[in-house]
Design an enzyme around this catalytic site. Structure first.
Site, short mmCIF file in Angstrom:
data_model
loop_
_atom_site.label_atom_id
_atom_site.label_comp_id
_atom_site.label_asym_id
_atom_site.label_seq_id
_atom_site.Cartn_x
_atom_site.Cartn_y
_atom_site.Cartn_z
CG HIS A 84 2.07 53.49 16.96
ND1 HIS A 84 2.75 53.62 15.77
CD2 HIS A 84 2.21 54.67 17.59
CE1 HIS A 84 3.28 54.83 15.69
NE2 HIS A 84 2.98 55.49 16.79
N GLY A 110 14.09 49.45 10.83
CA GLY A 110 12.92 49.31 9.96
C GLY A 110 11.84 50.34 10.16
CD GLN A 134 15.06 52.23 0.28
OE1 GLN A 134 15.55 53.16 -0.37
NE2 GLN A 134 14.77 51.04 -0.24
N1 APR Z 1 14.42 45.33 7.16
C1 APR Z 1 14.60 46.57 7.69
N2 APR Z 1 13.93 47.67 7.26
C2 APR Z 1 13.08 47.50 6.23
C3 APR Z 1 12.84 46.24 5.62
C4 APR Z 1 13.56 45.13 6.13
N3 APR Z 1 13.42 43.89 5.62
N4 APR Z 1 11.91 46.42 4.63
C5 APR Z 1 11.58 47.74 4.64
N5 APR Z 1 12.29 48.38 5.58
C6 APR Z 1 12.23 49.80 5.98
C7 APR Z 1 11.85 50.77 4.88
O1 APR Z 1 12.99 51.14 4.11
C8 APR Z 1 11.29 51.94 5.71
O2 APR Z 1 12.34 52.79 6.14
O3 APR Z 1 11.22 49.91 6.94
C9 APR Z 1 10.69 51.24 6.92
C10 APR Z 1 9.18 51.15 6.90
O4 APR Z 1 8.66 52.46 7.01
P1 APR Z 1 7.06 52.65 7.15
O5 APR Z 1 6.38 51.80 6.16
O6 APR Z 1 6.81 54.12 7.16
O7 APR Z 1 6.72 52.02 8.58
P2 APR Z 1 6.92 52.69 9.99
O8 APR Z 1 8.12 53.57 10.03
O9 APR Z 1 6.81 51.63 11.00
O10 APR Z 1 5.60 53.63 10.12
C11 APR Z 1 5.43 54.30 11.36
O11 APR Z 1 3.25 55.02 10.60
O12 APR Z 1 1.31 54.54 9.51
C12 APR Z 1 1.88 54.70 10.75
O13 APR Z 1 1.13 53.69 12.74
C13 APR Z 1 1.80 53.41 11.55
O14 APR Z 1 3.39 52.56 13.15
C14 APR Z 1 3.26 53.06 11.83
C15 APR Z 1 3.96 54.39 11.66
#
Ligand code: APR
Length: 270
Positions: A123, A215, A243
């Site tokens: 990304h 994550g 989660q």
């Molecule tokens: N350690 C591990 N996982 C974690 C932690 C932690 N400390 N804190 C939160 N999480 C998990 C959450 O439970 C969730 O499953 O990280 C995940 C975050 O999910 P999103 O917020 O959806 O982020 P991501 O999956 O990276 O989003 C993907 O979406 O908006 C677009 O371009 C953006 O790259 C991003 C893409």
């Protein structure tokens, strides 16, 4: 924590010749960068339809310039202040024991700052400005450069300076191109992924023996198909997330689980 999953992950990593670590916002949460979809996530505060596309941003900046400044400030300031955490560092330790490719959805550059040598940013990166017409890198920022831009935005959002002053100040910090061709090298919704990076990521997933998915909610495609591709090829996919997740799920924060997993795999011999 499911002990059977833990043992399966350790044994598979010990035998692995190549590991892919696929990361999302969760691995940077413990570095102070908010995730997108958690309860306090980024998209709860800044609706994606207004902020997560270039058209949305260009429309919103005309109608609500202050809110766009606050959005940009909330994006860049945590990245400017962030440092790699124990999760990023554990991946670097693993790289010293087995060929490791990091495929990240994150734009914060923390894997590189931690010392990972092969990082595929599907990304893009907030630390780069590219010329969208020439398709070339125009500027690479350091975190201190992002902090200077954040300071300019703070002056404006706290109404201590006018928009005109903000523009003049930003011109000192950012390689403006009045045709709008110089943009942060990040992939917003509707953008294509960087082709060469994506091709390398797909190849790494095909060749790896274990894929650690750390994550990520798996909400955004095509990136989210990488763990599915690995599973379809019979590769063990280990998911690290606080989660609940299906399959070989290791419950917990990346900054806690990854160091222990790398320790149990490579640093103690039974
Ligand atoms: N350690 C591990 N996982 C974690 C932690 C932690 N400390 N804190 C939160 N999480 C998990 C959450 O439970 C969730 O499953 O990280 C995940 C975050 O999910 P999103 O917020 O959806 O982020 P991501 O999956 O990276 O989003 C993907 O979406 O908006 C677009 O371009 C953006 O790259 C991003 C893409």
């Amino acid at each position: 924590m499911d002990i059977d999953n833990w043992i399966a992950a350790v044994l598979a990593l010990r035998k692995a010749k190549r590991v892919v670590v696929f990361t999302g916002a969760g691995i940077s949460a413990e570095s102070g960068i908010p995730t997108f979809r958690d309860a306090d996530g980024f998209w709860q505060r800044f609706p994606p339809e207004l902020y997560a596309t270039w058209n949305g941003l260009l429309t919103t900046v005309v109608t609500q310039p202050l809110s766009v400044a606050e959005f940009v400030l909330n994006v860049i300031e945590p990245v400017a202040k962030a440092e790699p955490n124990s999760g990023h560092q554990a991946i670097v330790r693993m790289e010293q024991r087995v060929k490791t490719t990091v495929i990240t959805q994150n734009i914060d550059g923390l894997h590189q700052s931690a010392g990972s040598s092969e990082v595929l940013e599907v990304h893009g990166s907030l630390l780069e400005v590219s010329d969208t017409s020439a398709g070339k890198l125009v500027r690479r920022f350091e975190r201190k450069d992002l902090m200077r831009i954040a300071d300019c935005l703070h002056q404006y959002t706290s109404k201590k300076q006018s928009a005109e002053t903000l523009i003049l100040e930003l011109q000192q910090q950012y390689p403006f191109d009045w045709m709008g061709r110089h943009r942060p090298n990040v992939v917003l919704f509707g953008d294509g992924l960087p082709e060469a990076v994506w091709a390398k990521a797909c190849e790494a997933v095909e060749e790896c023996d274990v894929l650690l998915s750390v994550g990520t909610s798996g909400a955004v495609y095509p990136a989210a198909m990488l763990p599915d591709n690995a599973k379809a090829a019979g590769t063990l996919v280990v998911t690290i997330d606080p989660q609940p997740r299906s399959g070989c799920w290791l419950e917990g924060d990346a900054g806690t689980v990854l160091p222990k997993l790398i320790h149990d795999t490579f640093e103690i011999q039974n």
